[in-house]
Scaffold this motif. Structure first.
Motif, short mmCIF file in Angstrom:
data_model
loop_
_atom_site.label_atom_id
_atom_site.label_comp_id
_atom_site.label_asym_id
_atom_site.label_seq_id
_atom_site.Cartn_x
_atom_site.Cartn_y
_atom_site.Cartn_z
N MET A 114 -3.58 0.18 -16.42
CA MET A 114 -2.34 -0.21 -15.74
C MET A 114 -1.33 0.94 -15.76
O MET A 114 -0.95 1.48 -14.72
CB MET A 114 -1.74 -1.46 -16.38
N LYS A 115 -0.92 1.34 -16.96
CA LYS A 115 0.07 2.41 -17.08
C LYS A 115 -0.46 3.71 -16.48
O LYS A 115 0.27 4.43 -15.78
CB LYS A 115 0.42 2.59 -18.56
N TYR A 118 -0.35 3.40 -12.69
CA TYR A 118 1.03 3.32 -12.21
C TYR A 118 1.71 4.68 -12.26
O TYR A 118 2.28 5.16 -11.27
CB TYR A 118 1.79 2.31 -13.06
N LYS A 122 2.98 7.40 -9.48
CA LYS A 122 4.38 7.85 -9.49
C LYS A 122 4.46 9.37 -9.30
O LYS A 122 5.15 9.87 -8.39
CB LYS A 122 5.06 7.46 -10.80
N ASN A 138 -7.10 4.05 -4.96
CA ASN A 138 -7.21 3.50 -6.31
C ASN A 138 -8.55 2.82 -6.49
O ASN A 138 -9.04 2.14 -5.57
CB ASN A 138 -6.08 2.50 -6.57
N SER A 157 -5.68 -6.14 -15.79
CA SER A 157 -5.37 -4.75 -15.46
C SER A 157 -5.75 -4.43 -14.03
O SER A 157 -5.04 -3.68 -13.34
CB SER A 157 -6.08 -3.80 -16.44
N ALA A 160 -3.41 -5.95 -11.51
CA ALA A 160 -2.22 -5.11 -11.46
C ALA A 160 -2.41 -3.93 -10.52
O ALA A 160 -1.49 -3.55 -9.78
CB ALA A 160 -1.85 -4.62 -12.85
N VAL A 161 -3.60 -3.35 -10.51
CA VAL A 161 -3.86 -2.21 -9.62
C VAL A 161 -3.79 -2.63 -8.16
O VAL A 161 -3.29 -1.88 -7.30
CB VAL A 161 -5.22 -1.56 -9.96
N MET A 164 -0.04 -2.90 -7.44
CA MET A 164 0.53 -1.55 -7.33
C MET A 164 0.18 -0.91 -6.00
O MET A 164 1.01 -0.26 -5.36
CB MET A 164 -0.03 -0.65 -8.43
N THR A 165 -1.07 -1.08 -5.59
CA THR A 165 -1.55 -0.49 -4.33
C THR A 165 -0.74 -1.01 -3.17
O THR A 165 -0.27 -0.25 -2.31
CB THR A 165 -3.04 -0.81 -4.12
N CYS A 167 2.25 -2.50 -3.15
CA CYS A 167 3.66 -2.11 -3.21
C CYS A 167 3.84 -0.64 -2.83
O CYS A 167 4.75 -0.29 -2.05
CB CYS A 167 4.22 -2.36 -4.61
N ALA A 168 3.00 0.22 -3.38
CA ALA A 168 3.12 1.65 -3.08
C ALA A 168 2.88 1.93 -1.60
O ALA A 168 3.55 2.78 -1.00
CB ALA A 168 2.13 2.44 -3.93
#
Length: 255
Positions: A114-115, A118, A122, A138, A157, A160-161, A164-165, A167-168
């Protein structure tokens, strides 16, 4: 001429398995490659096998630490001047039921899966914005949208990816950065061999047989099967595709 010729491709988890297969494919396409992995020795073995000279650099890094992520992004920029494609791929598997989970396992898998994803996005996004765009792919899983007993750590986890995908992709669309997800089922890699041994130390082949019997195409994916999807998402053929997922699971989840 390959559309990846002289493109700078950054691959995390690049020492073995899916990451190594990605590196081999991009090398054939005349790309410039940045390989990132925590395993220094395997990283150097993979680089030597690619035989690209200074068109390939390696960075030993723990992707759960932001300082290490900044390091691999800065080294890519220093050596090649930019990042065109990011294969955000490093990951681990831990299988425990929620009631069995200890904090150390939680911190480890969320730190990497996750981190690591992310913060990788970033800092690569910041680099890509400087260069006017790029493509991020990803590595998720069929567990990015499904569930199984004993899989809460890994599944959370990978869910979450997926988030993230999406949203990004929305945040970066006007910057010329596409962000997509590939969701494999079981793949013939060392990661699955380790999983099979943990699940059934006395007969890991039984795990292979069980999974394969549930997959309509009757087998695990080979790394190349998944790499083909990643290459597509990274290419100009997918120039109008962002914020989505491609499932590579032999029909297992019918997603």
């Amino acid at each position: 001429m390959s559309e990846f010729k002289d493109k700078v491709v950054l691959i995390t988890g690049g020492a073995a398995g899916l990451g190594k297969c990605l590196a081999e494919n991009f090398a054939k396409e005349d790309a410039k490659i940045v390989l990132v992995d925590i395993n220094h020795d395997k990283l150097e073995e993979t680089k030597a096998a690619l035989n690209l000279g200074d068109r390939c650099i390696t960075v030993s890094a723990d992707v759960s630490k932001e300082s290490e992520i900044i390091k691999y992004v800065e080294k890519a920029k220093q050596h090649f001047g930019k990042i065109d494609i990011f294969c955000n791929n490093a990951g681990i598997v831990i299988n425990q039921q929620i009631k069995e989970t200890d904090e150390a396992s939680l911190d480890k898998i969320w730190g990497i899966n996750m981190k690591g994803f992310y913060l990788g996005m970033k800092h690569v996004i910041l680099a890509m914005e400087e260069n006017g765009g790029g493509a991020i792919v990803n590595t998720g899983s069929v567990d990015s949208y499904s569930a199984a007993i004993g899989n809460a750590l890994y599944t959370s986890s990978k869910y979450a990816v997926l988030a993230m995908t999406r949203c990004a992709a929305l945040e970066e669309a006007d910057k010329g950065i596409r962000v997509n997800l590939v969701c494999p089922g079981p793949i013939n890699t060392d990661l699955m061999r380790d999983f099979e041994k943990r699940k059934n130390p006395d007969n890991p082949q039984a795990i292979i047989d069980s999974f394969s019997s549930q997959i309509p195409l009757g087998r695990y994916a080979e790394p190349q099967d998944v790499v083909n999807a990643i290459l597509f998402l990274a290419s100009e053929k997918a120039s109008y595709i962002t914020g989505t997922k491609i499932v590579v699971d032999g029909g297992w989840t019918h997603e």
